[in-house]
Motif scaffolding. Structure first.
Motif, PDB file in Angstrom:
ATOM      1  N   ASN A 123       0.840  -1.196   0.000  1.00  0.00           N
ATOM      2  CA  ASN A 123       0.000   0.000   0.000  1.00  0.00           C
ATOM      3  C   ASN A 123       0.872   1.242   0.000  1.00  0.00           C
ATOM      4  O   ASN A 123       0.762   2.081   0.881  1.00  0.00           O
ATOM      5  N   ASN A 124       1.763   1.322  -0.990  1.00  0.00           N
ATOM      6  CA  ASN A 124       2.643   2.483  -1.090  1.00  0.00           C
ATOM      7  C   ASN A 124       2.064   3.505  -2.064  1.00  0.00           C
ATOM      8  O   ASN A 124       2.742   4.045  -2.913  1.00  0.00           O
ATOM      9  N   GLN A 125       0.784   3.754  -1.916  1.00  0.00           N
ATOM     10  CA  GLN A 125       0.060   4.667  -2.812  1.00  0.00           C
ATOM     11  C   GLN A 125       0.451   6.108  -2.483  1.00  0.00           C
ATOM     12  O   GLN A 125       0.466   6.509  -1.340  1.00  0.00           O
ATOM     13  N   GLN A 126       0.769   6.860  -3.516  1.00  0.00           N
ATOM     14  CA  GLN A 126       1.133   8.254  -3.309  1.00  0.00           C
ATOM     15  C   GLN A 126      -0.127   9.069  -3.052  1.00  0.00           C
ATOM     16  O   GLN A 126      -1.202   8.718  -3.522  1.00  0.00           O
ATOM     17  N   PRO A 127       0.009  10.159  -2.290  1.00  0.00           N
ATOM     18  CA  PRO A 127      -1.175  10.977  -2.044  1.00  0.00           C
ATOM     19  C   PRO A 127      -1.720  11.561  -3.345  1.00  0.00           C
ATOM     20  O   PRO A 127      -0.965  11.914  -4.251  1.00  0.00           O
ATOM     21  N   ASN A 128      -3.020  11.639  -3.436  1.00  0.00           N
ATOM     22  CA  ASN A 128      -3.725  12.221  -4.580  1.00  0.00           C
ATOM     23  C   ASN A 128      -3.612  11.376  -5.845  1.00  0.00           C
ATOM     24  O   ASN A 128      -3.835  11.865  -6.942  1.00  0.00           O
ATOM     25  N   LYS A 129      -3.245  10.128  -5.716  1.00  0.00           N
ATOM     26  CA  LYS A 129      -3.208   9.228  -6.867  1.00  0.00           C
ATOM     27  C   LYS A 129      -4.036   8.001  -6.562  1.00  0.00           C
ATOM     28  O   LYS A 129      -4.044   7.514  -5.444  1.00  0.00           O
ATOM     29  N   THR A 130      -4.713   7.498  -7.565  1.00  0.00           N
ATOM     30  CA  THR A 130      -5.489   6.278  -7.377  1.00  0.00           C
ATOM     31  C   THR A 130      -4.559   5.080  -7.423  1.00  0.00           C
ATOM     32  O   THR A 130      -3.368   5.209  -7.739  1.00  0.00           O
TER      33      THR A 130
END
Length: 62
Positions: free
Chosen positions: A3-10
């Motif tokens: 869960n290394n999702q960047q902020p403001n990206k889906t």
């Protein structure tokens, strides 16, 4: 599942802020209308009716 999702990206990597910005620009008619003045509506209608007539002619021959 990492869960290394960047902020403001889906999760697919779409930049949500950029999409919102493009939608706002599109809604304010910055895109799409620049070609409207170059379109010959009468010519398009004529081409459409010719294509429709040709299509009807071909379907009645079968």
């Amino acid at each position: 599942m990492n869960n290394n999702q960047q902020p403001n990206k889906t999760s697919a990597g779409t930049n949500a802020a950029k999409v919102k910005q493009q939608n706002t620009a599109s809604a304010s008619n910055k895109f799409g209308t620049e070609f409207a003045s170059e379109t010959d509506v009468q010519a398009v209608k004529q081409q459409n009716s010719q294509a429709e007539a040709k299509k009807n002619q071909q379907s009645s021959q079968q």
